[in-house]
Design a protein around this motif. Structure first.
Motif, PDB file in Angstrom:
ATOM      1  N   LEU F 253       0.825  -1.216   0.000  1.00 53.16           N
ATOM      2  CA  LEU F 253       0.000   0.000   0.000  1.00 53.16           C
ATOM      3  C   LEU F 253       0.858   1.263   0.000  1.00 53.16           C
ATOM      4  CD1 LEU F 253      -2.782  -1.028   2.564  1.00 53.16           C
ATOM      5  CD2 LEU F 253      -3.091  -0.693   0.102  1.00 53.16           C
ATOM      6  N   GLY F 257       5.069   5.640  -1.894  1.00 54.82           N
ATOM      7  CA  GLY F 257       5.824   6.561  -1.038  1.00 54.82           C
ATOM      8  C   GLY F 257       5.042   7.724  -0.470  1.00 54.82           C
ATOM      9  N   LYS F 258       4.116   8.271  -1.235  1.00 49.91           N
ATOM     10  CA  LYS F 258       3.354   9.431  -0.782  1.00 49.91           C
ATOM     11  C   LYS F 258       1.897   9.311  -1.236  1.00 49.91           C
ATOM     12  CE  LYS F 258       6.910  12.865  -0.350  1.00 49.91           C
ATOM     13  NZ  LYS F 258       7.060  14.288  -0.070  1.00 49.91           N
ATOM     14  N   ASN F 259       1.012   9.878  -0.449  1.00 46.18           N
ATOM     15  CA  ASN F 259      -0.398   9.911  -0.835  1.00 46.18           C
ATOM     16  C   ASN F 259      -0.564  10.467  -2.234  1.00 46.18           C
ATOM     17  OD1 ASN F 259      -1.531  10.870   2.501  1.00 46.18           O
ATOM     18  ND2 ASN F 259      -1.500   8.846   1.562  1.00 46.18           N
ATOM     19  N   GLU F 260       0.098  11.585  -2.502  1.00 45.58           N
ATOM     20  CA  GLU F 260      -0.130  12.234  -3.783  1.00 45.58           C
ATOM     21  C   GLU F 260       0.315  11.396  -4.976  1.00 45.58           C
ATOM     22  OE1 GLU F 260       3.055  15.192  -2.265  1.00 45.58           O
ATOM     23  OE2 GLU F 260       2.844  15.604  -4.394  1.00 45.58           O
ATOM     24  N   TYR F 261       1.155  10.379  -4.743  1.00 39.10           N
ATOM     25  CA  TYR F 261       1.528   9.468  -5.827  1.00 39.10           C
ATOM     26  C   TYR F 261       0.644   8.225  -5.847  1.00 39.10           C
ATOM     27  CZ  TYR F 261       5.815  12.274  -5.524  1.00 39.10           C
ATOM     28  OH  TYR F 261       6.715  13.306  -5.470  1.00 39.10           O
ATOM     29  N   GLY F 262      -0.421   8.224  -5.051  1.00 44.81           N
ATOM     30  CA  GLY F 262      -1.377   7.132  -5.132  1.00 44.81           C
ATOM     31  C   GLY F 262      -1.271   6.069  -4.056  1.00 44.81           C
ATOM     32  N   SER F 263      -0.440   6.269  -3.056  1.00 45.11           N
ATOM     33  CA  SER F 263      -0.427   5.337  -1.933  1.00 45.11           C
ATOM     34  C   SER F 263      -1.465   5.784  -0.905  1.00 45.11           C
ATOM     35  CB  SER F 263       0.960   5.296  -1.266  1.00 45.11           C
ATOM     36  OG  SER F 263       1.758   4.302  -1.846  1.00 45.11           O
ATOM     37  N   PRO F 264      -2.407   4.898  -0.542  1.00 42.04           N
ATOM     38  CA  PRO F 264      -3.435   5.309   0.437  1.00 42.04           C
ATOM     39  C   PRO F 264      -2.837   5.518   1.830  1.00 42.04           C
ATOM     40  CG  PRO F 264      -3.674   2.999  -0.145  1.00 42.04           C
ATOM     41  CD  PRO F 264      -2.643   3.560  -1.070  1.00 42.04           C
ATOM     42  N   VAL F 265      -1.744   4.848   2.136  1.00 41.56           N
ATOM     43  CA  VAL F 265      -1.024   5.157   3.372  1.00 41.56           C
ATOM     44  C   VAL F 265       0.442   5.411   3.018  1.00 41.56           C
ATOM     45  CG1 VAL F 265      -2.484   3.937   5.038  1.00 41.56           C
ATOM     46  CG2 VAL F 265      -0.707   2.674   3.825  1.00 41.56           C
ATOM     47  N   GLU F 266       1.053   6.316   3.764  1.00 40.16           N
ATOM     48  CA  GLU F 266       2.466   6.579   3.552  1.00 40.16           C
ATOM     49  C   GLU F 266       3.268   5.645   4.455  1.00 40.16           C
ATOM     50  OE1 GLU F 266       2.985  10.870   3.853  1.00 40.16           O
ATOM     51  OE2 GLU F 266       1.984  11.108   1.923  1.00 40.16           O
ATOM     52  N   PRO F 267       4.533   5.377   4.107  1.00 38.02           N
ATOM     53  CA  PRO F 267       5.280   4.390   4.873  1.00 38.02           C
ATOM     54  C   PRO F 267       5.290   4.690   6.360  1.00 38.02           C
ATOM     55  CG  PRO F 267       6.519   5.019   2.929  1.00 38.02           C
ATOM     56  CD  PRO F 267       5.333   5.929   3.006  1.00 38.02           C
TER      57      PRO F 267
END
Lengths: 322, 322, 322, 322, 322, 322
Positions: F253, F257-267
């Motif tokens: 998920l 790496g970042k929400n703005e790149y499409g990850s719903p959670v950041e690491p």
């Protein structure tokens, strides 16, 4: 009519209004004209290749023309290639059994009767300040308010679009009031704000068939124009010291929701939050739906600029299921 | 006087005005008061520990007080610890040989004579529309325009700060005209825009010693207030159809330069670019210089919020080199 | 009860639940406890100064305590200073005529009867896929869905808040359907999406009185949890190849509207636009109204983080005008 | 000459330099050449349709050509359609009574005499470190500094543009000094920073008629090149331990004002704020004015990329009013 | 030693170095000192309440002190409350059997032997330009390069941290070369860039135990300092016209990856992409791991500023599994 | 073959697969086809001018065609102009001595043997949960995992690209482990996350030669698809309550790496930071190298969208130096 043309209709004859003419130079060095055509059933783009100076002279924005054209499909959008054309002057309208009303798309609601309902509803409010200012302003600009589009291209770009959009906001606000009865919301402010939030467009737009903004609109913006409408009207009505006037001004000024979207102040009344949210939602539903109607079920729309370039999937057709 | 206090002055007696009182609860559960004190020579923060309800009652924003206090240095800023205090009422001013004017910092220019110069200069312009509207407005609000600060804390937060800032813009614009004589700039628009760009602050700020904004200011913002000033004045002067009015409105509306900084429209006249650039530069020079003056040569200022939190190095002292 | 305490009540006796205990060190080097207290009527912050290790041991999150305390007003918010306290164990509840239900704020709607209405309504839908998946999921987690809050602090942080928020979205969606009857909207998808969009919170939140998120919630997020609920349920129901399942998943995944707000995909169904807009509006109205209720008419709320730090003006009181 | 061509001049004969040649493939599959032509009076775009390999060979960037061409107006910009052409080699210049100087636009100021004034002025400064380094550097690159453009297209893209821009900054700085005499500004640092801030462009730009950047320019950027100029010169002058050198480096490094605009450090000297503000203002006035001059009074410019895509209204013509 | 102190150790005696002293004023009006203490085993924060002027005089940054203190846990971080203290001057070190080396945390690698390996490896490269410049520079600053930290607080803030970080990048680059053997990568440029990318920190940091940046560092930044190192060294070595020098400069200048992170140019060599990616990864692993080590398994770290304020879950302990 | 064509080969005969057909209308009103051609050696764009309906019918995406074409260089990219063509049906393959495998670019590694190595390596891990889930999933989708591309155009858009990319991450992770042995990293989680992070692409991509995404891919995204793979597999393996499953889900998920790149959670696991960093680096190296190979040494690539539009300089050729 335009909405009857499809990819199968090889050659068509059409009478339409030129909503906008764009002169272009082809890569072979010859000029051509892009004609945005409209009639009451829809819009279509036509091109006249190898245009002469005389063509440019005649095929002006606003002209009514009769064309013979071949259909063409380009990037899943229908286009027309003009083989020949004839300009129809106003004196010839009768001969062709046409009138100017036939060459505009209109909002799919009865503007006149709904305007009366709107006036009646505002009249029923208790807050005399909101009521008077709202009614005075929409009456001063009744004709423009009832016929102007809400935008050049982003949303509700049809005759009566401004009214349709404003009325939809009012209807939306009335419908959700029940859900938020727990909250401290001055619904009469929401209602009048919904009606007035875009009123500055009666100056900003160049006319009911406008495909352009006025210089005044570009220099001031509809938000600031609407704000001075309220300020000036308050002076006329000797209400300039009434604090409810400030609230009306605030919900207009904050109707874009954020500074970066052009609101000089961001909402600091809860009513401004409701108006700006319903405003955005109404514009988005109109625009997305408009694009969905251009593609077939199962297909994706083109990239929609106002949706950050996203495409939408046409997965549902309300006519099928009714 | 405040500017005579330093870290070495252990115990001081001071008469000052409370610019703002903030009630706080200490981590030991007792209350204390933060008193922002001001006199004509500067500002200093004082604290009264273990404050009682009576203290809160007496030490209100705006009161003139005489204190005995100990100095303290906290994060390189001087602070006072109030040992005892006495409120001085207006009737006792004479007894203490004081008057209310002694408790405000004033712009370091002669506002009255420069205001006359400004009026004279505007009067010398050729454009009758710019000239009349500008003069009528600044005369309507002459007192506020000459005494109000330009902001609560960001810049020019002194008595006369609004005038000082506006006049500096006018002087700056006049001085660079020669450099840009090649360009198509309507300098009279620049001059009147410089004078009027912040005029809405006469409503937005709560007064000449204001440490707060008015509700009207928060709901409308000085940009929109200034815009309606011009619109209303144009109607009064029967100039509402003159296009030069729009230009004046535009340079006020666009004076923050970008939507995200609160301008509802971004500059689309070259004059708006000049005004918004000089506006930003003037505010920045004031603020950075103000912070530089708080630290010694060779030291860095605290983080300046309006400068994206950057610190500046005090590397040069104009007095030394003169 | 908490909502009966005000600045005038100098000394109060109160039984309340500790929603959260925070240990702090005062600037004099001694520890103190911040106790977020709650009962069914509201929330209040209390502080115990000079706390001992025994205090820390006893005043745990979740404990029911009886305190004697003095009131204090700090930055316009009421605070309590604990003079003495007593922990009330479960076996003593009867003695004090209390029960655990008395120490939680509940959503101001009848959750049970409205849950039945919701089930009935979903049952009446025509789309068997949406219907079955939605009903199966909310029945699997009926207890949590009916009692959990919608968030720790941003909005609807009350017992039943998750249901209240989801139900409000459903009501809102139903109410605006009439306004948008012209558009190609699959309203049954909107309705089921409204019900399911936050369902992952039954795992993400630590419980009905939760003041914290679970590790699972922090690692996956409610959006992805809700998405796997639908995926897993579709496999159970042998619907994994039905494309309507994808649509339900999409409106959950896109319910935050933008990637930057935590949606892994942005809306590409018009129904996702409607759900994410109503979601944001519902949360904002709750939160702003909640803050408005903490200040008096004519005053401004504190800075609201979820509103980009803006304050709102309390200008209207629904009770007054009813 | 180019500035004498207008839409009415149907067929023209013109001698001009090719500033840049772009080979394109038309949508009919044949190649064509876009020729950016320039002479001392201005710029115009010409197109040669159906170009052959021989055309490509001959019509290179930098060639002087004589063309017969037809005028064309495309998107309100004049274009030429090349009917025939002839390349004029250097040995034939005399025959055509031309010389290479006739085919470049020059800054509208006397560069040589102003350069002397600049040197004289810097020579009059008191700070020996600023003075020596500045003079040594501009003398090392005197020829490039006096002839290079300030940019490929953004601003001052004319022969002598780099000097013109740097000199304008110096003039601007000198003119506003009086307004800011209250502030602790090291004006000699501002002056030398103004002169040196873009000096790295003597390496970054490919030449005085450059329409491109050098590899060195693209890999290092003019800011870092200028910074090493100062560092290297300080070593040469045995000034490497003088702290005033750091200040000169800082105002060069920070001259773009923000990291995101390519400054590795943001201003932390007040002089850096003044230089970066005047730099931006000077570039913007040049560019906007340049675009305003391409359209008629009452018209809007095309979208200007460096102005975030905004158009500007040509509302004022300085020649009319003089 | 510091790493032996825990919440259970009620009273401790400790000899440590003050890494930084911060003077604060408590909310009761009395001053206190925050002492960041360090020895070779770790860091801890101590507070001296009710500090006198004499305390301030004695407890300076850099002093070695012996304290008697009580432990305290605040927000899950251990703190010390100083009961009494004694400053240990250099002449007394022997008496206490201490030396200055015992009061710094060092990189957990053998810097000397690894430095030799690094030199040997660079010596083995084929590109003479990269090789010479790199070796000459690191030898000029060998002592600083081997002892300075890589940052004040963000990452590798230990003695030898700069070397450790640079060496890790070199090791990382060497290790992934095999994976990317298909690509056109000049690995010798990557290696030398890895070694030199942060070399400017030998000037930017105030020393091996630095808790602050130098003025030169703040005015120029390590990126520009490193760039002039290469430029100056190239002149010394008479390599100023060799294009490989530009490449070395470019990978230093672009090592922050983006303008907004302080790189004046963004990577336009593939080697710059590799260096900036490994740089960011190395710093992040160090920092996150450092924070993970402060909390117990199963717990979350505090908010890490350089990770956009995110917390990380300590879920794995390498010691357990080895 | 395609990679043998160059600007000098005037007329060529080529058999290739149409990867994508785009119908366009030329500015002269006639249609033309853009054919993206591919064979095992590379890609080239061809254009068929003045296309007929029959051409459109025959030259479909996926067809194998034999063309006679002329070469053309446009913006430094080779293009083909189709003079004549012939579609080769599957039954004619033998006659032309071709097979379908000859018309796809393949990853330049032995996918089958490396897949076995990967399985063997994962099998050697100690964590049974990571191991079982990873192996079960890649075996369920073995064929797709081994043949699908990693993206339509951004990176690794070749047959086997998904495996190549995933395997490169695994190799990269293994290679840097030694450098970070000091840190608390669960390397087995990194390895399995590297293998699974893009596994959802087996659904998102339309096939091994896919030039498009599936509807399911567009509605859910590969991140959410991969997450449900793990969730569903955990249920199958009765591991749904094992917390290691959450960790695997989290690193999938958070892999962007970042929400703005499409990850719903950041690491929020350090392993997620390593995976997302290596993922980005691997994709960037592939893409930049791919563009570098299209231009000659000393030249700059075109603007690369995924690199924020930057160009890269081809300064080094690995073949030369080997």
């Amino acid at each position: 009519m335009i909405n009857q043309i499809n990819a199968e209709s090889k050659l068509v004859t059409l009478i339409a209004r030129i909503e906008k003419t764009i002169l272009s130079t082809g890569n072979n060095g010859s000029n051509y004209l892009i004609l945005n055509l409209v009639d009451m059933s829809g819009r279509v783009e036509a091109r006249l290749w190898n245009s002469t100076e005389k063509d440019v002279e005649e095929l002006k924005t606003g002209s009514i023309i009769k064309i013979e054209a071949a259909t063409n499909v380009y990037r899943q959008q229908l286009q027309l290639k003009v083989n020949s054309y004839e300009v129809i002057n106003e004196e010839e309208f009768e001969k062709h059994s046409i009138n100017i009303e036939m060459f505009s798309i209109s909002a799919p609601i009865n503007v006149d009767s709904n305007f009366e309902k709107l006036v009646e509803f505002i009249n029923s409010l208790e807050n005399e300040v909101y009521k008077k200012i709202t009614l005075e302003i929409i009456k001063s600009y009744e004709s423009e308010f009832k016929t102007f589009p809400a935008a050049v291209s982003i949303h509700h770009n049809v005759v009566g679009g401004l009214f349709w959009h404003s009325y939809s906001l009012l209807m939306g606000a009335k419908s959700i009031k029940e859900v938020y009865k727990y909250a401290n919301v001055d619904w009469e402010l929401v209602y009048c704000g919904a009606v007035l939030h875009d009123i500055g467009k009666v100056i900003e737009m160049a006319g009911k068939n406008a495909a352009e903004y006025t210089d005044e609109g570009r220099l001031l913006g509809h938000i600031s124009i609407g704000n001075t409408f309220v300020s000036n009207k308050a002076i006329e009505l000797n209400l300039q010291d009434n604090r409810d006037v400030l609230k009306l001004q605030h919900v207009i000024l904050s109707s874009h929701g954020k500074n970066e979207y052009g609101s000089p102040v961001e909402p600091s009344l809860i009513e401004g939050v409701i108006i700006s949210s319903l405003d955005a939602l109404d514009a988005r539903i109109y625009k997305i739906n408009d694009e969905l109607e251009k593609v077939e079920k199962g297909a994706w729309t083109g990239r929609i600029l106002s949706e950050d370039g996203r495409s939408y999937l046409n997965h549902y057709n309300k006519k099928e299921t009714k």
